[in-house]
Design a protein around this motif. Structure first.
Motif, PDB file in Angstrom:
ATOM      1  N   TYR A  35      -9.629  -3.706  -2.349  1.00  0.00           N
ATOM      2  CA  TYR A  35     -10.054  -4.791  -3.398  1.00  0.00           C
ATOM      3  C   TYR A  35      -9.505  -6.123  -3.559  1.00  0.00           C
ATOM      4  O   TYR A  35     -10.262  -7.153  -3.685  1.00  0.00           O
ATOM      5  CB  TYR A  35     -10.192  -4.181  -4.850  1.00  0.00           C
ATOM      6  N   LEU A  48     -19.377   6.441  -8.093  1.00  0.00           N
ATOM      7  CA  LEU A  48     -18.404   6.898  -7.372  1.00  0.00           C
ATOM      8  C   LEU A  48     -18.025   8.076  -7.166  1.00  0.00           C
ATOM      9  O   LEU A  48     -17.689   8.751  -6.319  1.00  0.00           O
ATOM     10  CB  LEU A  48     -16.880   5.820  -8.028  1.00  0.00           C
ATOM     11  N   ALA A  57       0.886  -1.138  -0.021  1.00  0.00           N
ATOM     12  CA  ALA A  57      -0.050   0.009  -0.232  1.00  0.00           C
ATOM     13  C   ALA A  57       0.710   1.239   0.105  1.00  0.00           C
ATOM     14  O   ALA A  57       0.682   2.101  -0.562  1.00  0.00           O
ATOM     15  CB  ALA A  57      -0.838   0.171   1.318  1.00  0.00           C
ATOM     16  N   ILE A  77     -16.739   4.439  -0.057  1.00  0.00           N
ATOM     17  CA  ILE A  77     -17.355   3.901  -1.226  1.00  0.00           C
ATOM     18  C   ILE A  77     -16.745   2.491  -1.751  1.00  0.00           C
ATOM     19  O   ILE A  77     -17.518   1.776  -2.721  1.00  0.00           O
ATOM     20  CB  ILE A  77     -17.659   4.795  -2.345  1.00  0.00           C
ATOM     21  N   GLU A  78     -15.578   2.054  -1.142  1.00  0.00           N
ATOM     22  CA  GLU A  78     -15.089   0.809  -1.930  1.00  0.00           C
ATOM     23  C   GLU A  78     -15.889  -0.285  -1.788  1.00  0.00           C
ATOM     24  O   GLU A  78     -15.844  -0.916  -3.040  1.00  0.00           O
ATOM     25  CB  GLU A  78     -13.845   0.273  -1.135  1.00  0.00           C
ATOM     26  N   ALA A  91      -5.722  -2.143  -2.286  1.00  0.00           N
ATOM     27  CA  ALA A  91      -5.621  -3.404  -1.415  1.00  0.00           C
ATOM     28  C   ALA A  91      -6.801  -3.737  -0.795  1.00  0.00           C
ATOM     29  O   ALA A  91      -6.970  -4.890  -0.490  1.00  0.00           O
ATOM     30  CB  ALA A  91      -4.554  -2.662  -0.129  1.00  0.00           C
ATOM     31  N   SER A 134     -19.513  -3.687  -8.894  1.00  0.00           N
ATOM     32  CA  SER A 134     -18.842  -4.391  -9.908  1.00  0.00           C
ATOM     33  C   SER A 134     -18.943  -5.885 -10.272  1.00  0.00           C
ATOM     34  O   SER A 134     -19.201  -6.418 -10.981  1.00  0.00           O
ATOM     35  CB  SER A 134     -17.506  -4.149  -9.862  1.00  0.00           C
ATOM     36  N   SER A 146     -18.003  10.401  -3.732  1.00  0.00           N
ATOM     37  CA  SER A 146     -16.737  10.386  -3.333  1.00  0.00           C
ATOM     38  C   SER A 146     -16.446  10.666  -2.079  1.00  0.00           C
ATOM     39  O   SER A 146     -15.283  10.438  -1.676  1.00  0.00           O
ATOM     40  CB  SER A 146     -15.973  11.090  -4.245  1.00  0.00           C
ATOM     41  N   THR A 176      -6.000   2.055  -1.879  1.00  0.00           N
ATOM     42  CA  THR A 176      -7.329   1.687  -1.968  1.00  0.00           C
ATOM     43  C   THR A 176      -7.430   0.316  -2.702  1.00  0.00           C
ATOM     44  O   THR A 176      -8.077  -0.512  -2.251  1.00  0.00           O
ATOM     45  CB  THR A 176      -8.061   2.440  -2.628  1.00  0.00           C
ATOM     46  N   ALA A 187     -18.831  -0.107  -4.349  1.00  0.00           N
ATOM     47  CA  ALA A 187     -18.276  -0.068  -5.800  1.00  0.00           C
ATOM     48  C   ALA A 187     -17.902  -1.662  -5.993  1.00  0.00           C
ATOM     49  O   ALA A 187     -18.152  -2.030  -7.113  1.00  0.00           O
ATOM     50  CB  ALA A 187     -16.941   0.636  -5.694  1.00  0.00           C
ATOM     51  N   LEU A 188     -17.435  -2.307  -5.079  1.00  0.00           N
ATOM     52  CA  LEU A 188     -17.041  -3.648  -5.385  1.00  0.00           C
ATOM     53  C   LEU A 188     -18.278  -4.444  -5.454  1.00  0.00           C
ATOM     54  O   LEU A 188     -18.290  -5.198  -6.838  1.00  0.00           O
ATOM     55  CB  LEU A 188     -16.013  -4.365  -4.224  1.00  0.00           C
ATOM     56  N   ASN A 191      -9.691  10.220  -7.060  1.00  0.00           N
ATOM     57  CA  ASN A 191     -10.533   9.738  -6.312  1.00  0.00           C
ATOM     58  C   ASN A 191     -10.267   8.309  -6.246  1.00  0.00           C
ATOM     59  O   ASN A 191     -10.586   7.404  -7.171  1.00  0.00           O
ATOM     60  CB  ASN A 191     -11.812   9.908  -7.066  1.00  0.00           C
ATOM     61  N   PRO A 192      -9.486   7.633  -5.414  1.00  0.00           N
ATOM     62  CA  PRO A 192      -8.699   6.539  -5.435  1.00  0.00           C
ATOM     63  C   PRO A 192      -9.782   5.473  -5.582  1.00  0.00           C
ATOM     64  O   PRO A 192      -9.251   4.105  -6.181  1.00  0.00           O
ATOM     65  CB  PRO A 192      -7.848   6.166  -4.139  1.00  0.00           C
ATOM     66  N   PRO A 193     -10.873   5.143  -4.990  1.00  0.00           N
ATOM     67  CA  PRO A 193     -11.756   3.964  -5.243  1.00  0.00           C
ATOM     68  C   PRO A 193     -11.851   3.598  -6.775  1.00  0.00           C
ATOM     69  O   PRO A 193     -12.206   2.481  -6.905  1.00  0.00           O
ATOM     70  CB  PRO A 193     -12.987   4.384  -4.545  1.00  0.00           C
ATOM     71  N   LEU A 194     -11.846   4.455  -7.452  1.00  0.00           N
ATOM     72  CA  LEU A 194     -12.072   4.587  -9.105  1.00  0.00           C
ATOM     73  C   LEU A 194     -11.304   3.515  -9.575  1.00  0.00           C
ATOM     74  O   LEU A 194     -11.131   3.094 -11.087  1.00  0.00           O
ATOM     75  CB  LEU A 194     -12.000   5.796  -9.619  1.00  0.00           C
ATOM     76  N   ILE A 195      -9.989   2.968  -8.954  1.00  0.00           N
ATOM     77  CA  ILE A 195      -8.922   2.125  -9.473  1.00  0.00           C
ATOM     78  C   ILE A 195      -9.583   0.811  -9.698  1.00  0.00           C
ATOM     79  O   ILE A 195      -9.453   0.021 -10.667  1.00  0.00           O
ATOM     80  CB  ILE A 195      -7.914   1.901  -8.328  1.00  0.00           C
ATOM     81  N   ILE A 196     -11.027   0.625  -9.176  1.00  0.00           N
ATOM     82  CA  ILE A 196     -11.780  -0.514  -9.569  1.00  0.00           C
ATOM     83  C   ILE A 196     -12.209  -0.427 -11.139  1.00  0.00           C
ATOM     84  O   ILE A 196     -12.371  -1.489 -11.503  1.00  0.00           O
ATOM     85  CB  ILE A 196     -13.062  -0.855  -8.518  1.00  0.00           C
TER      86      ILE A 196
END
Lengths: 412, 259
Positions: free
Chosen positions: B222, B177, A249, B185-186, B220, B193, B181, B218, B189-190, A368-373
């Motif tokens: 997921y 997202l 991380a 929201i992780e 990590a 998806s 924001s 972040t 969001a998961l 907006n880091p969660p967008l990495i999904i």
């Protein structure tokens, strides 16, 4: 010529005249201490194999201690194993183990204080907290040692090579593992660190602060907890190093914080979470580096300025470049970017259309880091293309005007 | 009865030679990618996009069209004393063999021979997701063609579903997202998806491919949820649910349908 002959004769004679060689057959703690006590300056003590348990061994005169077949000294867990308060001490071929761990004292296998021109080479350090801890010393050589730390966490472990207020130290060809930081320098100027392998350390493979005018060449930093972090320093040369497999991380191949006027040349930065991370400082040059297979190849925060990137090869990274601001004073020139899709009509090897290395996706993930999904999503790919044609969000000055059409090396 | 019906369908399939062209297309594509790329992870990125876009498109269209085209043959068979279930199964399985077989022959084999000593796990997860996606979109195609009797309507619906699952859904996630924001929201969001088979396949491969990116701060989160044994099991289970559900629905529809 005559002078040279005279010089050789003088050296040979001086050896006969002033120093003698003592063989320590019966290696016990008492004998060893006594021998050091009795020795004249510049004597050599040769220790045959054996194991002793001892600590707080103090050396106050310039002696040379040479071990054959790695005679070992185990600490008792109360103090440093060996304390050196003299110049020109040589420690070679010894093994130091089990220094014990302390939260109060920076427990070391070899503690040097105000000692200059010492040579610590070909030793083994097993399960030591700090291995070589030098303070206020000059012209040290630390070479060809093996450091096998067994540190558990950051708080209860020390650094393999720890230099504090030292000058002109050479650290060469060591194999370092399992410590908190492999090589740690603070207020240490003019060091030359080369050909070391620093791997599997708990925190950083190399860590320095306020250590100007240093050279780091041909080192390998592999699989360290957080990679390599260098801070608050100017005029550093990093050449031919490998920064590899630092995943996590908060892991970086190379983290530069407030590094100024430094050169980073010919390094390989492979398979890290972040290849190069730059925060603060500036005016650094990055030339001929290979940045391959990282998540973020280069991350530059807006606080760093006027860095220049030239002839680097940036291949197979999830993100080539990311930044947190639309302002930019860094320059990119003639790098090879594998995602570049321009053409080269006049066949001079440089693309005719500029390349914008900051993808829209990299930019919004930074915010907006969660967008990495959405990584690898075709939708984002289309947005990136649209942004490429009509740039509106990404920094327009982060641009490579003449990207290389082919990498300088064929295969990476 | 099922086996002889299936045999007949398969003979038809081989006569049509379509499957060989399909396999040849993948084969040429994989070889060309390996020839022109300097790095095998570039090949994977390109193949990932092929698998996420091309396979669903071809499967869903093939599924819809094949059923419409064999309508007269099915009507003829229905006049015979044959169970409806068997007619449907033989038709479906032969299409499954056509789409998945073509992919495995053309893409799977060269990929595995290229990667046998390198990233074999990545290659296998690519092939596995290709197979699952092919099956999922094929059964979706069958369901659509059972729902609509009009061929044009069916094709339109197939394209809309393909477009929605492969493109728009990610846009939806992006919007959600962005809108939320300020919140953690992780996990939502998961979950979002994981409801889309296309995203499931993408994440399944991305976990192998961009390991280092998902090890980020972040990412990590997921990785810890998807990358574990149970994460992989639940991903695969969800994809199989996506395959079986439309299949069961279309089987039921077919059994009650008035031809």
């Amino acid at each position: 010529m005559r002078l040279a002959v005279l010089y050789i004769i003088f050296i040979t004679l001086s050896n006969f005249a002033f120093s003698k060689k003592v063989y320590l057959e019966d290696f016990s703690a008492d004998n060893f201490n006594k021998e050091i006590e009795l020795a004249n300056p510049h004597d050599t003590i040769v220790v045959k194999s054996g194991n002793i348990k001892a600590e707080s061994i103090i050396i106050r005169k310039p002696v040379c201690i040479i071990g054959e077949n790695y005679p070992s000294i185990s600490g008792k867990g109360k103090d440093h194993i060996l304390k050196i308060y003299a110049d020109s001490v040589v420690i070679q071929g010894m093994e130091f183990n089990n220094s014990g761990y302390s939260y109060v004292q920076d427990r070391a296998a070899i503690r040097l204080d105000s000692s200059s021109r010492c040579n610590i080479s070909n030793n083994r350090f097993v399960n030591t907290m700090f291995a070589v801890y030098a303070a206020r010393s000059k012209y040290l050589i630390i070479s060809s040692n093996i450091f096998e730390g067994k540190g558990k966490g950051e708080a209860a472990s020390g650094n393999a090579v720890h230099l504090w207020y030292c000058n002109d130290v050479i650290v060469r060809n060591n194999d370092i593992a399992g410590h908190r930081d492999g090589i740690y320098l603070e207020f240490t100027k003019g060091v030359k660190i080369s050909e070391n392998t620093s791997h599997k350390n708990i925190r950083y493979g190399l860590h320095f602060m306020f250590s100007h005018n240093a050279e780091y060449k041909k080192n390998i930093f592999l699989n360290n907890g957080s990679g390599v972090a260098v801070m608050y320093t100017s005029n550093v040369l990093m050449e031919d190093n490998i920064f590899q497999d630092n995943l996590g991380a908060a892991s970086y191949g190379l983290l530069l914080k407030d590094i100024k006027e430094s050169k980073i040349i010919n390094n390989k930065i492979l398979n890290n979470s972040t290849g190069i991370y730059i925060e603060g400082g500036g005016k650094n040059t990055f030339v001929n580096n290979i940045i391959n297979n990282n998540a973020w190849a280069i991350r530059i925060l807006a606080s760093s300025s006027e860095n220049s990137f030239k002839n680097n090869i940036i291949v197979a990274n999830s993100f080539d470049l990311s930044t947190n601001s639309t302002m930019n004073s860094n320059s990119f020139e003639s790098n090879y970017w594998d995602k570049y899709s321009g053409y080269d009509i006049n066949k001079d090897g440089f693309g005719d259309v500029p390349y914008y290395p900051v993808r829209l996706f990299a930019f919004i993930v930074e915010k907006n880091p969660p967008l990495i999904i959405l990584l690898n999503s075709f939708f984002m790919f289309i947005l990136d293309m649209a942004e490429n044609i009509i740039p509106s969000i990404t920094p327009p000055t982060m641009i490579d005007n003449a990207p290389l059409m082919k990498p300088i090396y064929d295969k990476i | 009865m099922l086996s002889s019906l299936l045999l007949f369908e398969l003979k038809n399939l081989i006569k049509a030679k379509w499957i060989f062209f399909y396999a040849g297309f993948y084969f040429l594509l994989v070889e060309a990618l390996y020839y022109f790329s300097i790095e095998s992870s570039k090949v994977f990125i390109s193949l990932l996009n092929i698998i996420l876009i091309v396979i669903p498109l071809i499967s869903i269209i093939y599924g819809t069209q094949h059923f419409y085209n064999s309508r007269e043959y099915i009507q003829f068979l229905l006049a015979q004393p044959i169970e409806r279930r068997n007619i449907f199964l033989s038709n479906f399985i032969s299409s499954l063999i056509a789409t998945i077989g073509g992919f495995v022959l053309g893409c799977g084999f060269p990929l595995i021979t290229h990667e046998i000593n390198d990233s074999i796990i990545l290659a296998i997860s690519l092939i596995l997701s290709g197979i699952l996606l092919g099956g999922i979109f094929l059964s979706l195609g069958y369901y659509i063609s059972n729902l609509f009797d009009d061929k044009a309507k069916g094709l339109g619906a197939a394209l809309i579903i393909w477009f929605f699952l492969c493109f728009l859904y990610d846009g939806l996630i992006l919007g959600v997202l962005y809108y939320f924001s300020d919140y953690p929201i992780e996990v939502p969001a998961l979950i979002m998806s994981m409801l889309n088979p296309n995203d499931l396949a993408r994440l399944f491969i991305t976990l192998e491919l961009d390991n280092s990116a998902l090890m980020g701060y972040t990412g990590a989160v997921y990785k810890n949820m998807l990358g574990t044994f149970w994460g992989i099991i639940s991903t695969l289970t969800l994809m199989i649910v996506w395959l079986v559900l439309p299949f069961m629905l279309s089987l039921r529809k077919f059994s009650q349908k008035d031809f």
